[in-house]
Write an enzyme that holds these catalytic residues in place. Structure first.
Site, PDB file in Angstrom:
ATOM      1  N   SER A 191       0.850  -1.193   0.000  1.00 41.85           N
ATOM      2  CA  SER A 191       0.000   0.000   0.000  1.00 41.85           C
ATOM      3  C   SER A 191       0.888   1.245   0.000  1.00 41.85           C
ATOM      4  O   SER A 191       1.625   1.461  -0.950  1.00 41.85           O
ATOM      5  CB  SER A 191      -0.944  -0.026   1.217  1.00 41.85           C
ATOM      6  OG  SER A 191      -1.801   1.080   1.201  1.00 41.85           O
ATOM      7  N   THR A 192       0.860   2.039   1.073  1.00 41.97           N
ATOM      8  CA  THR A 192       1.642   3.279   1.126  1.00 41.97           C
ATOM      9  C   THR A 192       3.129   3.000   0.923  1.00 41.97           C
ATOM     10  O   THR A 192       3.719   2.194   1.636  1.00 41.97           O
ATOM     11  CB  THR A 192       1.446   3.978   2.478  1.00 41.97           C
ATOM     12  OG1 THR A 192       0.055   4.104   2.742  1.00 41.97           O
ATOM     13  CG2 THR A 192       2.105   5.352   2.479  1.00 41.97           C
ATOM     14  N   HIS A 218      -2.724  -1.025  -3.207  1.00 39.40           N
ATOM     15  CA  HIS A 218      -3.860  -0.144  -2.947  1.00 39.40           C
ATOM     16  C   HIS A 218      -3.712   1.101  -3.816  1.00 39.40           C
ATOM     17  O   HIS A 218      -2.776   1.896  -3.629  1.00 39.40           O
ATOM     18  CB  HIS A 218      -3.911   0.259  -1.474  1.00 39.40           C
ATOM     19  CG  HIS A 218      -4.163  -0.892  -0.550  1.00 39.40           C
ATOM     20  ND1 HIS A 218      -4.000  -0.790   0.812  1.00 39.40           N
ATOM     21  CD2 HIS A 218      -4.575  -2.162  -0.778  1.00 39.40           C
ATOM     22  CE1 HIS A 218      -4.305  -1.951   1.377  1.00 39.40           C
ATOM     23  NE2 HIS A 218      -4.649  -2.799   0.431  1.00 39.40           N
ATOM     24  N   MET A 311      -0.004   1.008   5.247  1.00 42.28           N
ATOM     25  CA  MET A 311      -0.779   1.219   6.461  1.00 42.28           C
ATOM     26  C   MET A 311      -1.757   0.076   6.671  1.00 42.28           C
ATOM     27  O   MET A 311      -2.188  -0.578   5.732  1.00 42.28           O
ATOM     28  CB  MET A 311      -1.561   2.533   6.373  1.00 42.28           C
ATOM     29  CG  MET A 311      -0.713   3.786   6.530  1.00 42.28           C
ATOM     30  SD  MET A 311      -1.723   5.279   6.512  1.00 42.28           S
ATOM     31  CE  MET A 311      -2.707   5.040   8.002  1.00 42.28           C
ATOM     32  N   ASP A 314      -4.036  -5.122   5.986  1.00 44.31           N
ATOM     33  CA  ASP A 314      -4.486  -5.903   4.831  1.00 44.31           C
ATOM     34  C   ASP A 314      -3.386  -6.874   4.416  1.00 44.31           C
ATOM     35  O   ASP A 314      -2.229  -6.483   4.281  1.00 44.31           O
ATOM     36  CB  ASP A 314      -4.835  -4.968   3.670  1.00 44.31           C
ATOM     37  CG  ASP A 314      -5.446  -5.709   2.492  1.00 44.31           C
ATOM     38  OD1 ASP A 314      -6.088  -6.757   2.716  1.00 44.31           O
ATOM     39  OD2 ASP A 314      -5.273  -5.244   1.350  1.00 44.31           O
TER      40      ASP A 314
END
Length: 372
Positions: A191-192, A218, A311, A314
């Protein structure tokens, strides 16, 4: 005192809106605002913020050029605001390559359907970035100030990493020793910080990499086609945005489309992909958990799954299912993560067997896959 934030945007309305949202959180403090990139570069040197929110299109100096100059002179975590368009996606990816660490849609209704959720997410992202330390590289040239909106990805400098200060001589290698296990599939969820991390790993894989690769990042729907195209142009392997019915091929990476869920099902020699909208109440589209869980039922122990920076948690439950099926799970180490959330979740739960620095991940994958 809270995390010090500099807000940069040429719109007075948006500067005020972001400043008000930041000020609502007692752990955050707006210490200044700037109306263009040139002013931002100057204020960063004077005010030394811990996080910067940055628009892309601004007069005098655009956001991408400003990111480059800030990261060269006074490295600071930067959160970009972007429009959800093809051009917005390309510009945001340019900004990430220039050194920005994260991005959010500029329209708050595109961040979350509920206004309060959108506000909370923005505050959480700023706080997550505010916990990171950046270091200034030696002899990093500053490109001449000019609009970078039309620059190709090959002309963009590589980004700084959000990490603890370390030098190649002092950092202990985390490259794994090959286990000898045989695999049929590589999964990577992130993600991030993921776009830069994925680029760093995938560009080191050879064209003859022996397994299909599923990528779950993401990312909004408008961004994944541009991101897949960029990776494909930079990598020796083929990278494409996944489509329903794709039959997996070795040496090809399939990026889960934004706003959708990607699942693995039986079909062909290596499996087939099913892409669907999924449940409306899912927090993440695409979701690492969904793809990992589907792979656990099909490829099981023949899978190497890697959880990178991001973050939240997940991927943890999907990784748990994979491990129960005999798969090997790795996590990115804390020092090299932009946000140590997703990797920490699988590590703290005892699911991952290795914590590996981003710099060592590609070599570790190649060794474990039999290419090292």
């Amino acid at each position: 005192m809270g995390i010090k934030v500099l807000v940069v945007d040429d719109s007075s309305f948006f500067r005020r809106r972001v400043s008000e949202i930041v000020a609502r959180d007692p752990d955050l403090e707006v210490i200044g605002t700037a109306v263009n990139g040139a002013e931002a570069v100057k204020l960063v040197a004077e005010l030394k913020p811990q996080v910067i929110t940055m628009d892309i299109e601004m007069p005098v100096m655009d956001g991408i050029t400003a990111v480059r100059e800030i990261m060269a002179k006074n490295p600071t975590p930067i959160l970009m605001f972007s429009s959800l368009t093809h051009d917005g996606a390309k510009a945001t990816l340019d900004a990430l390559e220039a050194g920005a660490l994260d991005f959010l849609p500029k329209r708050f209704e595109d961040i979350a359907t509920n206004k309060d959720d959108a506000i909370l997410l923005l505050q959480q992202r700023i706080k997550a970035l505010g916990r990171r330390r950046l270091y200034k590289p030696i002899s990093r040239p500053v490109p001449a100030s000019s609009s970078t909106m039309a620059r190709s990805s090959s002309s963009v400098q590589q980004p700084l990493r959000a990490t603890k200060p370390a030098t190649p001589a002092s950092r202990a290698s985390s490259v794994v020793r090959a286990s000898g296990k045989k695999y049929k599939l590589l999964l990577i969820g992130t993600s991030t910080g993921g776009p830069v991390a994925l680029q760093k790993i995938l560009t080191k894989l050879p064209a003859n990499y022996p397994h299909p690769i599923l990528l779950i990042q993401h990312m909004p729907a408008a961004f994944t086609p541009a991101f897949a195209g960029r990776l494909n142009g930079l990598c020796k392997i083929e990278v494409k945005e996944a489509q329903s019915g794709d039959q997996l091929k070795p040496g090809t990476a399939y990026l889960a489309p934004g706003g959708m869920q990607m699942m693995l099902e039986r079909g062909g020699a290596h499996g087939r992909l099913k892409v669907l909208s999924g449940s409306a109440d899912m927090n993440y589209k695409p979701s690492v958990d969904i793809t990992f869980a589907s792979a656990s039922k099909l490829s099981g122990r023949d899978t190497l799954a890697v959880v990178l920076t991001g973050m939240g948690a997940d991927g943890r439950e999907g990784a748990r299912m994979l491990k129960s099926a005999g798969a090997t799970i790795w996590a990115q180490d804390e020092a090299s993560c932009v946000v140590y959330g997703m990797p920490q979740a699988v590590s703290a739960a005892g699911i991952s067997s290795q914590s590996i620095a981003l710099e060592d991940m590609a070599e570790s994958i190649l060794r474990e896959s039999g290419n090292g």
